[in-house]
Scaffold this motif. Structure first.
Motif, mmCIF file in Angstrom:
data_model
loop_
_atom_site.group_PDB
_atom_site.id
_atom_site.type_symbol
_atom_site.label_atom_id
_atom_site.label_comp_id
_atom_site.label_asym_id
_atom_site.label_seq_id
_atom_site.Cartn_x
_atom_site.Cartn_y
_atom_site.Cartn_z
ATOM 1 N N LEU A 86 0.829 -1.201 0.000
ATOM 2 C CA LEU A 86 0.000 0.000 0.000
ATOM 3 C C LEU A 86 0.866 1.254 0.000
ATOM 4 C CD1 LEU A 86 -2.996 0.535 -0.209
ATOM 5 C CD2 LEU A 86 -3.094 0.660 2.287
ATOM 6 N N ALA A 87 2.005 1.214 0.707
ATOM 7 C CA ALA A 87 2.922 2.353 0.705
ATOM 8 C C ALA A 87 3.507 2.588 -0.693
ATOM 9 C CB ALA A 87 4.045 2.131 1.709
ATOM 10 N N ARG A 88 3.815 1.511 -1.413
ATOM 11 C CA ARG A 88 4.305 1.684 -2.792
ATOM 12 C C ARG A 88 3.263 2.401 -3.649
ATOM 13 N NH1 ARG A 88 6.857 -3.234 -1.820
ATOM 14 N NH2 ARG A 88 5.052 -4.461 -2.473
ATOM 15 N N PHE A 89 1.996 1.993 -3.495
ATOM 16 C CA PHE A 89 0.921 2.626 -4.258
ATOM 17 C C PHE A 89 0.828 4.115 -3.938
ATOM 18 C CE2 PHE A 89 -3.445 4.197 -4.207
ATOM 19 C CZ PHE A 89 -3.752 4.103 -5.555
ATOM 20 N N TYR A 90 0.671 4.445 -2.635
ATOM 21 C CA TYR A 90 0.503 5.843 -2.261
ATOM 22 C C TYR A 90 1.780 6.652 -2.470
ATOM 23 C CZ TYR A 90 -4.233 5.362 -0.549
ATOM 24 O OH TYR A 90 -5.589 5.174 -0.477
ATOM 25 N N GLY A 91 2.930 6.036 -2.307
ATOM 26 C CA GLY A 91 4.186 6.727 -2.579
ATOM 27 C C GLY A 91 4.278 7.133 -4.044
ATOM 28 N N ALA A 92 3.901 6.205 -4.922
ATOM 29 C CA ALA A 92 3.908 6.513 -6.353
ATOM 30 C C ALA A 92 2.852 7.552 -6.696
ATOM 31 C CB ALA A 92 3.678 5.239 -7.167
ATOM 32 N N ALA A 93 1.696 7.472 -6.057
ATOM 33 C CA ALA A 93 0.603 8.396 -6.346
ATOM 34 C C ALA A 93 0.899 9.806 -5.856
ATOM 35 C CB ALA A 93 -0.696 7.893 -5.725
ATOM 36 N N LEU B 155 1.411 9.703 5.756
ATOM 37 C CA LEU B 155 0.468 8.603 5.581
ATOM 38 C C LEU B 155 1.120 7.348 6.126
ATOM 39 C CD1 LEU B 155 -0.742 9.170 1.919
ATOM 40 C CD2 LEU B 155 -2.026 9.589 4.015
ATOM 41 N N GLY B 156 0.422 6.670 7.036
ATOM 42 C CA GLY B 156 0.925 5.431 7.607
ATOM 43 C C GLY B 156 0.096 4.249 7.144
ATOM 44 N N PHE B 157 0.735 3.084 7.123
ATOM 45 C CA PHE B 157 0.080 1.853 6.695
ATOM 46 C C PHE B 157 0.443 0.764 7.698
ATOM 47 C CE2 PHE B 157 1.175 4.594 3.203
ATOM 48 C CZ PHE B 157 -0.083 4.851 2.682
ATOM 49 N N GLY C 230 4.142 10.914 -4.504
ATOM 50 C CA GLY C 230 5.538 11.332 -4.519
ATOM 51 C C GLY C 230 6.160 11.402 -3.140
ATOM 52 N N LEU C 231 5.454 10.920 -2.113
ATOM 53 C CA LEU C 231 5.988 10.963 -0.755
ATOM 54 C C LEU C 231 7.003 9.841 -0.551
ATOM 55 C CD1 LEU C 231 2.733 11.641 1.299
ATOM 56 C CD2 LEU C 231 4.632 13.221 0.898
ATOM 57 N N PRO C 232 8.150 10.147 0.072
ATOM 58 C CA PRO C 232 9.151 9.121 0.344
ATOM 59 C C PRO C 232 8.828 8.353 1.631
ATOM 60 C CG PRO C 232 9.958 11.240 1.094
ATOM 61 C CD PRO C 232 8.618 11.498 0.434
ATOM 62 N N VAL C 233 9.466 7.209 1.793
ATOM 63 C CA VAL C 233 9.338 6.419 3.018
ATOM 64 C C VAL C 233 10.161 7.095 4.106
ATOM 65 C CG1 VAL C 233 9.858 4.197 4.113
ATOM 66 C CG2 VAL C 233 8.947 4.259 1.780
ATOM 67 N N ARG C 234 9.523 7.389 5.246
ATOM 68 C CA ARG C 234 10.229 7.972 6.403
ATOM 69 C C ARG C 234 10.601 6.904 7.412
ATOM 70 N NH1 ARG C 234 7.329 12.670 9.221
ATOM 71 N NH2 ARG C 234 9.235 12.575 10.422
ATOM 72 N N TYR C 235 9.791 5.841 7.475
ATOM 73 C CA TYR C 235 10.041 4.754 8.425
ATOM 74 C C TYR C 235 9.404 3.492 7.864
ATOM 75 C CZ TYR C 235 9.694 1.774 12.500
ATOM 76 O OH TYR C 235 9.784 0.715 13.362
ATOM 77 N N ALA C 236 10.056 2.344 8.052
ATOM 78 C CA ALA C 236 9.476 1.082 7.596
ATOM 79 C C ALA C 236 9.898 -0.053 8.514
ATOM 80 C CB ALA C 236 9.909 0.770 6.168
ATOM 81 N N SER C 237 8.946 -0.891 8.857
ATOM 82 C CA SER C 237 9.199 -2.151 9.544
ATOM 83 C C SER C 237 8.317 -3.187 8.865
ATOM 84 C CB SER C 237 8.872 -2.036 11.036
ATOM 85 O OG SER C 237 7.468 -1.913 11.234
#
Length: 125
Positions: A23-30, A53-55, A32-39
């Motif tokens: 879901l982050a890949r989708f919204y990131g592409a839509a 935006l968090g997922f 242009g927001l980068p990943v700030r944190y991921a686990s």
């Protein structure tokens, strides 16, 4: 927003989902927001000093049946704070409830608002 001795800022809107990375890949592409944190169970998109935006992974996630309003919660509010303990104390004094289950209480706290809606306070943002 300053309330008493604790400052709150809108940190993110978090969506429950089966696969946060997807879901982050989708919204990131839509957006242009980068990943700030991921686990494995959570991904946060955003920029410094702005709400993101968090997922959040939910194993038994069922998508909403829009426009049916009887479905379960799909998103919740995240508030960024500087001090989790002070924020929790202030929010409980205002009427929030701290549920027993806390997935990562050193990094964020889940509380229930007076109507029972879950929301989080976090030092991540």
């Amino acid at each position: 927003m300053s309330t008493g001795n604790t400052t709150f800022r809108w940190s993110a809107v978090t969506f429950d989902c089966p696969d946060p990375a997807e879901l982050a890949r989708f919204y990131g592409a839509a957006t242009g927001l980068p990943v700030r944190y991921a686990s494995d169970g959570f991904v946060l998109l955003g920029r410094d000093d702005a709400a993101g935006l968090g997922f959040n992974r939910v194993a038994d996630h069922r998508p909403p049946s829009w426009p049916d309003e009887s479905g379960a919660k799909q998103a919740h509010l995240d508030l960024g704070v500087d001090d989790l303990d002070a924020a929790q104390a202030r929010l409980v004094a205002l009427g929030a409830v701290l549920p027993e289950f806390q997935p990562d209480p050193e990094r964020w706290r889940v509380l229930l608002d007076p109507a029972g809606h879950p929301f989080c306070v976090s030092v991540l943002a």
